[in-house]
Design a protein around this motif. Structure first.
Motif, PDB file in Angstrom:
ATOM      1  N   ASN A  25      -7.350   1.358  -6.077  1.00  0.00           N
ATOM      2  CA  ASN A  25      -7.577   2.269  -4.957  1.00  0.00           C
ATOM      3  C   ASN A  25      -8.904   1.981  -4.252  1.00  0.00           C
ATOM      4  N   PRO A  26      -8.904   1.263  -3.160  1.00  0.00           N
ATOM      5  CA  PRO A  26     -10.150   1.035  -2.416  1.00  0.00           C
ATOM      6  C   PRO A  26     -10.760   2.307  -1.832  1.00  0.00           C
ATOM      7  N   ILE A  37       9.454   2.491  -1.422  1.00  0.00           N
ATOM      8  CA  ILE A  37      10.325   3.650  -1.637  1.00  0.00           C
ATOM      9  C   ILE A  37      10.272   4.577  -0.437  1.00  0.00           C
ATOM     10  N   GLN A  38       9.311   4.366   0.453  1.00  0.00           N
ATOM     11  CA  GLN A  38       9.206   5.169   1.664  1.00  0.00           C
ATOM     12  C   GLN A  38       9.969   4.501   2.804  1.00  0.00           C
ATOM     13  N   GLN A  46      -5.976   8.125   2.315  1.00  0.00           N
ATOM     14  CA  GLN A  46      -5.746   7.443   1.058  1.00  0.00           C
ATOM     15  C   GLN A  46      -5.576   5.955   1.322  1.00  0.00           C
ATOM     16  N   CYS A  47      -6.018   5.146   0.377  1.00  0.00           N
ATOM     17  CA  CYS A  47      -5.937   3.689   0.527  1.00  0.00           C
ATOM     18  C   CYS A  47      -5.730   3.111  -0.865  1.00  0.00           C
ATOM     19  N   CYS A  48      -4.465   2.885  -1.209  1.00  0.00           N
ATOM     20  CA  CYS A  48      -4.090   2.561  -2.586  1.00  0.00           C
ATOM     21  C   CYS A  48      -3.097   1.401  -2.593  1.00  0.00           C
ATOM     22  N   ALA A  49      -3.453   0.372  -3.339  1.00  0.00           N
ATOM     23  CA  ALA A  49      -2.606  -0.819  -3.396  1.00  0.00           C
ATOM     24  C   ALA A  49      -1.912  -0.918  -4.741  1.00  0.00           C
ATOM     25  N   PHE A  93       0.853  -1.187   0.000  1.00  0.00           N
ATOM     26  CA  PHE A  93       0.000   0.000   0.000  1.00  0.00           C
ATOM     27  C   PHE A  93       0.892   1.242   0.000  1.00  0.00           C
ATOM     28  N   ASN A  94       0.474   2.234  -0.741  1.00  0.00           N
ATOM     29  CA  ASN A  94       1.305   3.423  -0.884  1.00  0.00           C
ATOM     30  C   ASN A  94       0.437   4.665  -1.057  1.00  0.00           C
ATOM     31  N   PRO A  95       1.034   5.847  -1.039  1.00  0.00           N
ATOM     32  CA  PRO A  95       0.223   7.082  -1.050  1.00  0.00           C
ATOM     33  C   PRO A  95      -0.265   7.478  -2.434  1.00  0.00           C
ATOM     34  N   GLY A  96      -1.284   6.811  -2.941  1.00  0.00           N
ATOM     35  CA  GLY A  96      -1.951   7.259  -4.150  1.00  0.00           C
ATOM     36  C   GLY A  96      -1.739   6.390  -5.370  1.00  0.00           C
ATOM     37  N   GLY A  97      -2.744   6.405  -6.259  1.00  0.00           N
ATOM     38  CA  GLY A  97      -2.633   5.692  -7.516  1.00  0.00           C
ATOM     39  C   GLY A  97      -1.513   6.221  -8.385  1.00  0.00           C
ATOM     40  N   SER A  98      -1.227   7.506  -8.276  1.00  0.00           N
ATOM     41  CA  SER A  98      -0.106   8.081  -9.033  1.00  0.00           C
ATOM     42  C   SER A  98       1.210   7.425  -8.634  1.00  0.00           C
TER      43      SER A  98
END
Length: 538
Positions: free
Chosen positions: A347-348, A399-400, A357-360, A193-198
């Motif tokens: 993105n759920p 990457i975080q 945000q909730c993006c897989a 999971f990460n911060p955003g579809g982008s």
């Protein structure tokens, strides 16, 4: 006392202790000043003039503030902001809002009653995205279970990188990813999971490039051929941003033509792949879109997958918006062939309302490709000699460093509703969309751009003054001004929020998106009535 001795409570106040070494152990102590500091704590210990005894915050006052703020949130956001009789927004222009809000940061703190007033102002002048008549974005509504999950994670303040600091949330993320992989149709896989579809799309681009040329991780870009990637002309703008950020270059993003519904044309894709090879470039990635931002189009995944297999290209599917259709047995056919993708963004927080945000980002590969690509092996964090199974320290494939437990919000909602409840959420949103489409067809002054296949309903409102005009340049020029003017009126009135845009030669039109289960048929009727009311004098 030697150089390494700490001060303790038996030392007399007023002693100044220092040496030539700039270390914390060599500190100054001052005599406590009751006139300035209040009563001296018993056995006070000071370092650099700072009292170290006991906590320095008023715990009871802090707890009371949290309690009162939570009550305010419950009353003003959870209850009032979801009321159909309340405004979606209390519109103020920026300069006026600056005057209404106390934005100044001061040297001294402010009392709790004033802070609660500020909280109330923030709520009052914020857009109520959980209001049933907020249709402006690809997210909307309030999911109560996700909200509680967010309260919990904000209070616990975890960071999801190692099992030792985040045991529950790492196991939750593993369970949610496993279930999402199952719905894609893979037998196994990986993800994060990460911060955003982008960011998911950037992960995909970088991972595909790493798979194509693993040496890039150590040697960088200098020895690479000209890399080319392909995506739909209707793709999300994050593809250009990712190419720029990763050093691939926006000129090396080939936009493949789409049909009248906004779907990528596979034959055009193959032509562009062959053209790139003839020019000596190195194709490495195709990004298909399942649920485009404006039209809600779904690219033909099976045909695109065939081309990727023939040319040895990584297939990424940006299903940030449309991925939730996988939860519906009725509508998952929209993503037929997604199991052939190498990676998927989903993105759920959109259709499934898991909370921003909730993006897989999900990967079919199970050979630790994510970790190989991103691992930096930080020895202070990912020690290999820990007392537990370090395979649960998943942070090195991100990457975080610090990372939020976003999967927990989706997990809590899924636990509360079950798979059938999530399916019903999708089915109802699309049924309401179909109802709105049929109403648009019936009403004078409303015109669809195209028949939608998802929850994006794109339409024009044609005011009475234009209804008898021939559809020529003058007509379209005047119609272009209608949606922005109606949007301004609805925002200032606060009655609803609805997005508009021009798109690929089409003048400004409204884009209505149905998501929230709090939305009813009556809200669909209200939407059309209100647009007509606001625009009939134009």
């Amino acid at each position: 006392m030697d150089h390494g001795t700490f001060f303790n409570s038996t030392m007399p106040l007023g002693i100044v202790r220092s040496c030539q070494h700039p270390c914390l152990k060599c500190v100054k102590r001052r005599r406590y000043q009751p006139s300035r500091d209040g009563p001296k704590p018993e056995n006070a210990v000071l370092v650099d003039g700072v009292v170290l005894n006991g906590p320095t915050i008023d715990v009871k006052a802090g707890e009371k503030f949290v309690e009162e703020a939570c009550r305010l949130i419950m009353e003003e956001v959870v209850l009032k902001a979801t009321d159909i009789n309340e405004k979606v927004c209390e519109w103020q222009p920026p300069e006026q809002l600056k005057q209404l809000l106390d934005l100044e940061l001061r040297d001294t703190g402010e009392p709790h009653n004033r802070l609660l007033e500020l909280c109330q102002d923030v709520i009052r002048y914020s857009v109520k995205t959980n209001h049933p008549r907020f249709f402006n974005q690809l997210y909307a509504g309030l999911d109560y279970y996700s909200l509680v999950a967010r309260f919990m994670t904000e209070a616990l303040n975890p960071s999801v990188y190692t099992y030792e600091v985040s045991p529950v949330f790492l196991l939750v993320e593993e369970a949610v990813l496993k279930k999402m992989i199952e719905f894609i149709g893979w037998k196994e896989g990986d993800g994060i999971f990460n911060p955003g579809g982008s960011v998911s799309n950037m992960y995909a681009m970088n991972l595909a490039r790493y798979k194509y040329c693993p040496d890039i991780k150590e040697k960088g870009l200098s020895g690479l051929p000209r890399l080319i990637l392909f995506t739909s002309a209707e793709c999300h703008y994050s593809m250009k941003k990712a190419a720029s950020f990763l050093g691939i270059g926006t000129e090396n993003v080939c936009f493949v033509e789409t049909d009248g519904r906004g779907k990528m044309i596979p034959e055009e894709l193959e032509k562009q792949v062959w053209q790139a090879r003839r020019e000596g470039a190195a194709p490495f990635l195709v990004c298909a879109t399942s649920g485009t931002t404006v039209l809600g189009a779904f690219d033909p995944l099976n045909e695109i997958a065939d081309i990727c297999e023939r040319h040895g290209l990584w297939l990424h599917v940006d299903a940030s918006w449309g991925g939730s259709a996988l939860m519906s047995r009725k509508h998952r056919k929209l993503l037929h062939g997604i199991h052939r993708a190498d990676s998927v963004a989903w993105n759920p927080h959109k259709m499934l309302m898991a909370g921003i945000q909730c993006c897989a980002f999900l990967v079919k590969d199970k050979s630790d490709l994510l970790k190989k690509c991103y691992s930096a092996k930080a020895s202070y964090l990912f020690q290999q000699d820990k007392f537990y199974d370090v395979s649960y320290d998943t942070g090195d494939k991100s990457i975080q460093c610090s990372r939020r437990p976003d999967a927990f919000k989706f997990w809590m909602t899924w636990k509360a509703l079950g798979t059938l409840g999530l399916e019903e959420r999708v089915n109802r949103a699309l049924a309401l969309s179909r109802y709105l489409v049929e109403e648009i067809k019936k009403r004078e002054g409303f015109k669809l751009l195209l028949e939608p296949e998802y929850a994006n309903i794109c339409f024009w409102y044609i005011p009475p003054s234009l209804r008898e005009m021939e559809e020529g340049p003058e007509f379209w020029a005047k119609l272009h001004l209608v949606a922005p003017a109606i949007k301004e009126r609805m925002m200032k009135k606060g009655s609803l929020m609805l997005g508009y845009q021009p798109h690929r030669g089409k003048v400004n039109f409204f884009r209505q998106v149905v998501i929230s289960p709090q939305v009813s048929r009556e809200d669909m009727d209200f939407l059309l009535d209100e647009i007509d009311l606001l625009g009939r004098d134009m």
